[in-house]
Design a protein around this motif. Structure first.
Motif, PDB file in Angstrom:
ATOM      1  N   GLY A   1      63.075 -90.747 -86.329  1.00  0.00           N
ATOM      2  CA  GLY A   1      63.765 -89.595 -85.760  1.00  0.00           C
ATOM      3  C   GLY A   1      64.636 -89.941 -84.572  1.00  0.00           C
ATOM      4  O   GLY A   1      64.822 -89.129 -83.680  1.00  0.00           O
ATOM      5  N   SER A   2      65.202 -91.155 -84.551  1.00  0.00           N
ATOM      6  CA  SER A   2      66.007 -91.561 -83.400  1.00  0.00           C
ATOM      7  C   SER A   2      67.397 -91.956 -83.859  1.00  0.00           C
ATOM      8  O   SER A   2      67.577 -93.002 -84.484  1.00  0.00           O
ATOM      9  N   ILE A   3      68.384 -91.081 -83.585  1.00  0.00           N
ATOM     10  CA  ILE A   3      69.743 -91.361 -84.032  1.00  0.00           C
ATOM     11  C   ILE A   3      70.318 -92.570 -83.283  1.00  0.00           C
ATOM     12  O   ILE A   3      71.061 -93.368 -83.844  1.00  0.00           O
ATOM     13  N   GLY A   4      69.980 -92.698 -81.985  1.00  0.00           N
ATOM     14  CA  GLY A   4      70.529 -93.791 -81.188  1.00  0.00           C
ATOM     15  C   GLY A   4      70.213 -95.146 -81.787  1.00  0.00           C
ATOM     16  O   GLY A   4      71.077 -96.017 -81.899  1.00  0.00           O
ATOM     17  N   THR A   5      68.944 -95.323 -82.212  1.00  0.00           N
ATOM     18  CA  THR A   5      68.569 -96.593 -82.843  1.00  0.00           C
ATOM     19  C   THR A   5      69.365 -96.826 -84.109  1.00  0.00           C
ATOM     20  O   THR A   5      69.854 -97.934 -84.356  1.00  0.00           O
ATOM     21  N   ALA A   6      69.529 -95.768 -84.917  1.00  0.00           N
ATOM     22  CA  ALA A   6      70.267 -95.908 -86.176  1.00  0.00           C
ATOM     23  C   ALA A   6      71.697 -96.355 -85.919  1.00  0.00           C
ATOM     24  O   ALA A   6      72.220 -97.243 -86.602  1.00  0.00           O
ATOM     25  N   VAL A   7      72.333 -95.741 -84.896  1.00  0.00           N
ATOM     26  CA  VAL A   7      73.721 -96.109 -84.600  1.00  0.00           C
ATOM     27  C   VAL A   7      73.803 -97.563 -84.156  1.00  0.00           C
ATOM     28  O   VAL A   7      74.711 -98.304 -84.561  1.00  0.00           O
ATOM     29  N   LYS A   8      72.826 -98.005 -83.366  1.00  0.00           N
ATOM     30  CA  LYS A   8      72.869 -99.402 -82.914  1.00  0.00           C
ATOM     31  C   LYS A   8      72.690-100.364 -84.077  1.00  0.00           C
ATOM     32  O   LYS A   8      73.364-101.390 -84.148  1.00  0.00           O
ATOM     33  N   ILE A   9      71.807-100.019 -85.025  1.00  0.00           N
ATOM     34  CA  ILE A   9      71.641-100.898 -86.199  1.00  0.00           C
ATOM     35  C   ILE A   9      72.933-100.957 -87.005  1.00  0.00           C
ATOM     36  O   ILE A   9      73.366-102.024 -87.448  1.00  0.00           O
TER      37      ILE A   9
END
Lengths: 113, 173
Positions: free
Chosen positions: A62-70
């Motif tokens: 549930g973390s968009i920030g992590t997804a964007v960094k990946i």
């Protein structure tokens, strides 16, 4: 549950291509073919794993920030990897590395030597 | 000394600021302000190296749609086909390879288009662009190919970069 299966499947596909590339790096006959095999790792190996990780980060963590960094990691690998392989291949050829078995076509050697 | 061009600075600033927002992923006013200052400094220094031709082609919707089609549909299909081919060769004992360096004509004209096509070719496993040469107005790539099925020239070019070149040609002339 079905979601976990899709994510695990994507990561497994990535690992499969990474394994294929690793086997190629060890077993291929000459330096240039080894580089070709290594491209397998940095394209589909990285991409499938990254897509799986993005889905995991969005839907389970549930973390968009992590997804964007990946996603950015995958993008930067895709942008920088071809420049590296291009200059390594050219440098290896200019440094005099040739395959043991004669190449079937060698226009580069014909035009520049 | 090349004159500093305002549009180049603006477009570099937009790219830098987008990267800043994506990396920090926080929308507090302090973070955004710091990002804007840093991006502006970088854009002032690097704008003239980063953008050589028209600065705002990216905001042309037709080209943007073509870029998205290329990145999401045309290129992945070629990537998956080539990856599967090379993976089969790797697991098949690495003996059925027929490497060689072929010379292939390319019809793209702009620097960006040539760089993008060369990088796409290098990214697909099985082909690595080694050098670019220009002879009598025609651009040639030297491509190391893991399985040479056609001698140099147009035939090899179609086998290596047929659909890729059409896709890139719709983005950059």
């Amino acid at each position: 549950m079905a979601l976990r299966i899709v994510i695990d499947l994507l990561i497994a596909i990535g690992l499969f291509f990474a394994l294929a590339g690793t086997k190629g790096i060890i077993k291929m006959p000459d330096a240039f073919c080894r580089m070709q095999a290594s491209t397998c790792i940095s394209t589909l190996g990285v991409l499938c794993t990254a897509i799986g990780a993005v889905l995991y980060a969005i839907l389970i963590m549930g973390s968009i920030g992590t997804a964007v960094k990946i996603g950015l990691i995958a993008l930067l690998i895709l942008l920088t990897n071809p420049i590296g392989s291009h200059s390594i291949a050219k440098g290896a050829y200019k440094a005099g590395i040739r395959p043991e078995k004669e190449m079937s076509v060698d226009d580069y050697g014909r035009d520049f030597e | 000394m090349q004159k500093m061009r305002f549009p180049a600075v603006i477009s570099t600033f937009i790219v830098c600021f987008a990267f800043w927002v994506l990396l920090t992923w926080s929308f507090e006013i302090q973070e955004l302000a710091a990002g804007a200052v840093v991006s502006l400094a970088v854009a002032l220094f690097a704008g003239r190296f980063f953008v050589h031709t028209k600065s705002f082609w990216f905001f042309n919707p037709v080209k943007l749609v073509n870029l998205i089609i290329y990145v999401l549909f045309i290129f992945p299909v070629e990537l998956i086909k080539a990856n599967w081919d090379v993976a089969k060769r790797c697991f098949g004992g690495c003996k059925n390879v027929n490497p060689g360096i072929v010379k292939v004509p390319v019809d793209l004209e702009s620097d960006y288009g040539q760089a993008m096509l060369a990088n796409s070719i290098t990214l697909t496993p099985g082909t690595i662009t080694m050098d670019i040469a220009e002879e009598e107005g025609q651009t040639y790539y030297y491509i190391h190919w893991i399985d040479v099925t056609a001698p140099s020239g147009k035939e090899a070019g179609d086998a290596i970069k047929g659909t890729l070149e059409k896709g890139v040609g719709r983005i950059f002339k």
